[in-house]
Design an enzyme around this catalytic site. Structure first.
Site, PDB file in Angstrom:
ATOM      1  N   ASP A   1     -15.888  21.980  22.021  1.00  0.00           N
ATOM      2  CA  ASP A   1     -17.043  21.388  21.352  1.00  0.00           C
ATOM      3  C   ASP A   1     -18.016  20.888  22.407  1.00  0.00           C
ATOM      4  OD1 ASP A   1     -18.860  19.603  19.963  1.00  0.00           O
ATOM      5  OD2 ASP A   1     -17.431  19.588  18.321  1.00  0.00           O
TER       6      ASP A   1
ATOM      7  N   CYS B   1     -49.670  31.421   8.731  1.00  0.00           N
ATOM      8  CA  CYS B   1     -50.884  30.945   8.046  1.00  0.00           C
ATOM      9  C   CYS B   1     -50.588  29.866   7.011  1.00  0.00           C
ATOM     10  CB  CYS B   1     -51.650  32.106   7.409  1.00  0.00           C
ATOM     11  SG  CYS B   1     -50.606  33.218   6.468  1.00  0.00           S
TER      12      CYS B   1
ATOM     13  N   ASN C   1     -21.952  10.276  12.656  1.00  0.00           N
ATOM     14  CA  ASN C   1     -20.742  11.090  12.496  1.00  0.00           C
ATOM     15  C   ASN C   1     -19.632  10.268  11.871  1.00  0.00           C
ATOM     16  OD1 ASN C   1     -21.031  12.572  15.823  1.00  0.00           O
ATOM     17  ND2 ASN C   1     -21.990  13.203  13.901  1.00  0.00           N
TER      18      ASN C   1
END
Lengths: 330, 624
Positions: free
Chosen positions: B11, B136, B19
């Site tokens: 990790d 756009c 968390n």
């Protein structure tokens, strides 16, 4: 809607600490639900691996308080399924399971008040239940289940009642919220809904032949095991392969008395539940998770609570809700 | 019995406060430390006799190659982004190791098993790439709040505080090419005698007032659309204009623990929705605080959802723009969730999914292949079920990852540069990390640390060339071979030249196809997605909480109907540390990354758990 406004008017806001810690879950159920959770008081009796998973879940979620009851001392078997018990014997000897687990749980969320009570739930006076809004019973005998359920129902205050039991790689949850209002999400927003729950006794009194054909076999199997243990004077889970013959005879008698077909419950299932009474840790997590979710839903009033049994069997992989209620009830 | 399990955790993330509501191996005092390392320590506390190694690393690092993966009996993923999942999927295929995948969002979750040759691989069913919006829409015609967030974050914030050398579409309006752009760049530069207040006000008027007026001048754009209202400070906050704030006390700024416009202005509740005037004040105050309090950050900031001031700025800017366009405004709490791609998560769902992962992992370790299944955790019961098992499907014969199916790329070979193909197709769509591109025997492009100067220069110059003008021209009818050696993935891409592409529908300017739709039956299953919160069986309708990058990518066009797949997304942040009973061989730890950023974001987080079982015993899954 009204509940939300009232809360805002109370001027109670979550602290900065709470907002930071609970951010990810507030995004699911909102600040008001979080506030309600923080005021809830939960009692668990009978600390099994599944109950411990449940405790972990609700403590993390930020309930107000959690009280544990279980006077048993820690045994080898407990170590295999209960991750709250430190493996060091010095740390748990002479202490009850409730005490050891409370100590561990406190670390998970300092904002939750975690404590334990000595004694057994059946020995408590009726007023004791008023301290709680939710009561959960881990594995216990049939009579105890009925008795505790009735005691909770008798109180003026509405107490949500749950039982949970896992054996082998299966699990069962029973829910009794008496009468319950909740908010359900609809296309246009939220709607208020209402449900009426039967007591445990009322539910199990429903005649089996009147139930739909597709009801989970586990429901029946668990009732047979439960009654067998009760009649044989055994503590829950204290059965083994030696009892198989007696169990099958017991079941045969039940079928004759109630005009049921023996094929209603596969023998293999009965055998599993009878012989392999230990919990299987991943199933504890699954059942503890489902139970945690249900309790949170009931406390927060958000989301449709399940009614009134939930079964999971790792053999099939299905997690099923069964509504076992007397027909006359709404 | 000597059941011996070796557990490897990978990790790259560190622990954050948010968390802690579910990742219960961590405590408050662990914030900032490596998840993998702390998880390992927590596990050892209650299971001292297991062998567990933690890598604080990115699973895409070259050290985790096929040989590394070959050590294991099973791989368990708790990843939160598509890119990493695809990478691990390919490595598991190459190493021929079963993979247990999983994901959760709120109350939803699923666990799936992938075994080469036996089941679908993770990529057999197309996974929707993160939602992107046409440029756009962001720059000129927003219609939803999320468009305003993307504008505020990826355009305005980036322009003011980010890398000045980056291309930025901020002052690009409609396709009307007559906009004078010669003065544009100067607007954002400080004027000689300007203080931070004046600068802030000038920027405000420019982006919320002047730019809108400019856009309004183009009648065509607004024929069928609600016209935006230009907002100038003199109208929004006429009383404040005369006020000279002067420079903020530098000492005070240095001392303050957290520089925050909200605190400055006494706006305490992140759940409140500010009105236009409040948003304006926050905007101006935030600008001032950045300029005076965080000078050294300016020029290299990227938006970080954990940076309070950045979140305040983006919220205010998005709200002001929203107000201008008649779009409802949002609270900081909500805006932060959208801008930060925050995924909601709770302990209970993760516990359920973790339990299900372990059940599947046990089956793998016991070679119980007949019983592998995919399990879906639902919020609302379907046919009485909250947990729904499904049998895994057979591999998709036209999956370009696990079956070698050739692909086609429609592209303008005369105007498209190689670098665009590398970014948009090879890295993004095909998910290759370290690609190598060949045409016949010629190596057109590769990455590597061991390239010599000439090679590197050659590739760099190739990237800048249009396809047809490469030393070995890539023209219609040619076939590129694209490989990633680490992932052991090889694809053939047939090139077809096309002149025109629809700016809105094909914003990439190229279209990759050739992936045949899996059969009807398979469309019932839900797919892992990323940072979206759609319930299964609903068509994924755009949602304000969708992903936000302005990616110029689009989900791969499938030949056949473009099925919108329902998604359950990601993160396998699963909780419990399962104590192994004497008969089971596996212990699982899954850790989650908080960021939940979509695939292309650099701040990835990898959680992979590998279980190496030295003695696999054939036991019934349920035996005790």
């Amino acid at each position: 809607m009204l509940i939300d406004t009232q809360n805002k008017m109370n001027g109670e806001e979550l602290t900065e600490q709470e907002t930071a810690l609970y951010d990810r879950q507030i995004r699911i159920w909102g600040a008001d639900a979080q506030r309600r959770l923080s005021k809830s008081h939960i009692l668990v009796s009978g600390i099994t691996g599944t109950i411990v998973e449940f405790c972990k879940n609700v403590v993390l979620a930020g309930i107000g308080s959690l009280t544990l009851m279980d006077d048993r001392l820690v045994s080898e078997k407990d170590l295999l399924v209960n991750f709250l018990i430190p493996p060091d014997e010095d740390k748990y000897k002479e202490k009850t399971i409730a005490e050891v687990c409370s100590d561990s749980l406190r670390d998970f969320n300092p904002m939750v008040s975690v404590s334990f009570e000595k004694g057994s739930l059946s020995g408590c006076e009726d007023g004791f239940f008023d301290k709680f809004d939710t009561v959960i019973i881990g594995r216990c005998s049939l009579n105890n289940k009925k008795e505790m359920n009735i005691k909770c129902r008798k109180r003026q205050k509405k107490i949500a009642f749950y039982t949970v039991d896992c054996r082998d790689s299966c699990g069962e949850i029973f829910v009794d919220l008496q009468s319950c209002k909740y908010q359900k999400k609809t296309v246009d927003g939220t709607a208020e809904c209402f449900m009426q729950y039967p007591s445990f006794e009322e539910a199990i009194s429903v005649s089996w032949s009147s139930l739909p054909k597709n009801v989970s076999k586990m429901y029946f199997a668990m009732r047979v095991i439960e009654k067998f243990e009760q009649d044989a004077g055994r503590n829950p889970g204290e059965t083994s392969s030696e009892d198989l013959q007696k169990l099958l005879e017991f079941w045969q008698n039940m079928c004759q008395t109630n005009s049921l077909k023996e094929s209603l419950i596969p023998v293999a299932l009965l055998e599993r539940l009878l012989v392999f009474t230990e919990e299987h840790p991943p199933v504890c997590a699954i059942i503890g998770g489902i139970l945690g979710q249900e309790v949170i839903k009931a406390i927060s009033g958000k989301g449709e609570p399940l009614k009134n049994f939930f079964f999971f069997d790792a053999a099939t992989g299905k997690g099923t809700i069964e509504d076992i209620s007397p027909r006359t009830d709404g | 019995m000597g059941d011996h399990v070796i557990l490897i955790l990978i990790d790259m993330d560190t622990i954050e406060v948010s968390n802690l509501n579910r990742q219960f191996l961590f405590r408050k005092w662990h914030v900032g430390q490596s998840k993998a390392k702390v998880a390992r320590e927590a596990v050892l506390k209650f299971k001292p006799d297991i062998s567990i190694t933690a890598y604080h690393a990115n699973v895409k690092d070259p050290e985790f190659n096929v040989d590394f993966f070959k050590q294991f009996n099973v791989v368990l993923n708790g990843l939160d982004n598509l890119d990493a999942r695809r990478h691990v999927n390919r490595l598991c295929l190459a190493a021929d190791i079963p993979l247990v995948e999983s994901g959760t969002t709120g109350f939803l979750g699923q666990v799936t098993v992938h075994v080469k040759g036996r089941t679908e691989c993770y990529e057999c069913q197309p996974k929707p790439t993160p939602k992107s919006y046409p440029v756009c829409t962001i720059t000129s015609t927003p219609s939803k709040f999320v468009h305003c967030i993307v504008w505020a974050k990826d355009l305005l914030f980036a322009k003011l505080f980010g890398d000045k050398n980056q291309d930025n579409d901020l002052n690009i309006h409609s396709t009307d090419a007559t906009n004078p752009s010669n003065n544009v760049e100067d607007v954002f530069e400080y004027k000689a005698d300007e203080d931070s207040d004046q600068y802030g006000r000038r920027i405000y008027d420019h982006v919320f007032g002047y730019n809108i007026d400019l856009a309004l001048a183009n009648e065509e754009t607004w024929k069928n659309r609600r016209k935006p209202t230009p907002l100038y400070l003199k109208d929004v906050m006429p009383k404040q204009l005369a006020k000279e704030n002067g420079k903020l006390d530098k000492q005070k700024l240095a001392d303050s623990v957290a520089v925050s416009a909200m605190s400055s202005l006494g706006l305490k509740n992140p759940q409140d929705i500010w009105n236009l005037e409040e948003n304006t004040k926050i905007f101006l105050e935030a600008m001032k605080l950045f300029i005076e309090g965080r000078e050294k950050d300016i020029g290299n900031l990227t938006f970080d959802k954990d940076d309070q001031l950045s979140v305040e700025f983006v919220t205010a800017a998005a709200n002001i723009r929203a107000s201008s366009f008649g779009i409802p405004m949002h609270s900081l709490f909500e805006a932060k969730g959208i801008a930060g791609n925050i995924v909601h998560a709770i302990a209970t769902t993760n516990a359920i999914i973790a339990g299900l992962i372990v059940l599947e992992a046990i089956k793998v370790l016991q070679n119980d292949a007949e019983n592998y299944r995919m399990t879906y955790c639902l919020e609302h019961p379907s046919r009485k079920m909250l947990l729904m098992p499904v049998e895994p499907f057979e591999p998709n014969k036209s999956c370009y990852v696990c079956s070698e199916n050739p692909l086609s790329l429609e592209v303008n070979t005369l105007t498209t540069k190689l670098k665009d193909v590398v970014e948009k197709i090879v890295r993004s769509k095909l998910g290759m990390n370290s690609p190598m591109i060949m045409l016949g025997a010629s190596l057109i492009f590769e990455v590597g640390d061991d390239l010599d100067e000439d090679e590197a220069a050659n590739y760099a110059s190739n990237l800048e060339k249009v396809l047809a003008k490469l030393p070995t021209p890539v023209t219609s009818g040619t076939m590129l071979k694209v490989e990633d050696l680490q992932q052991e993935l090889s694809c053939n891409i047939n090139i077809k030249h096309r002149d025109e592409f629809d700016e809105e529908k094909e914003p990439d300017g190229m279209v990759l196809s050739g992936w045949i739709q899996p059969s009807e039956r398979q469309t019932q299953t839900t797919n892992n997605g990323e940072a979206t919160s759609n319930a299964p069986a609903s068509t994924s309708s755009p949602d304000d909480s969708d992903d936000l990058e302005i990616l110029d990518t689009e989900p791969i066009t499938l030949s056949g109907n473009k099925r919108k797949v329902a998604e359950i997304s990601m993160t396998g942040d699963s909780g419990p540390f399962k104590k192994s009973s004497a008969t089971t061989n596996s212990i699982v730890v899954d850790i989650e990354n908080e960021n939940g950023q979509p695939a292309l974001d650099a701040a990835d987080d990898d959680v992979v758990v590998m279980v190496h079982d030295e003695s696999v015993h054939r036991k019934k899954a349920r035996s005790q």
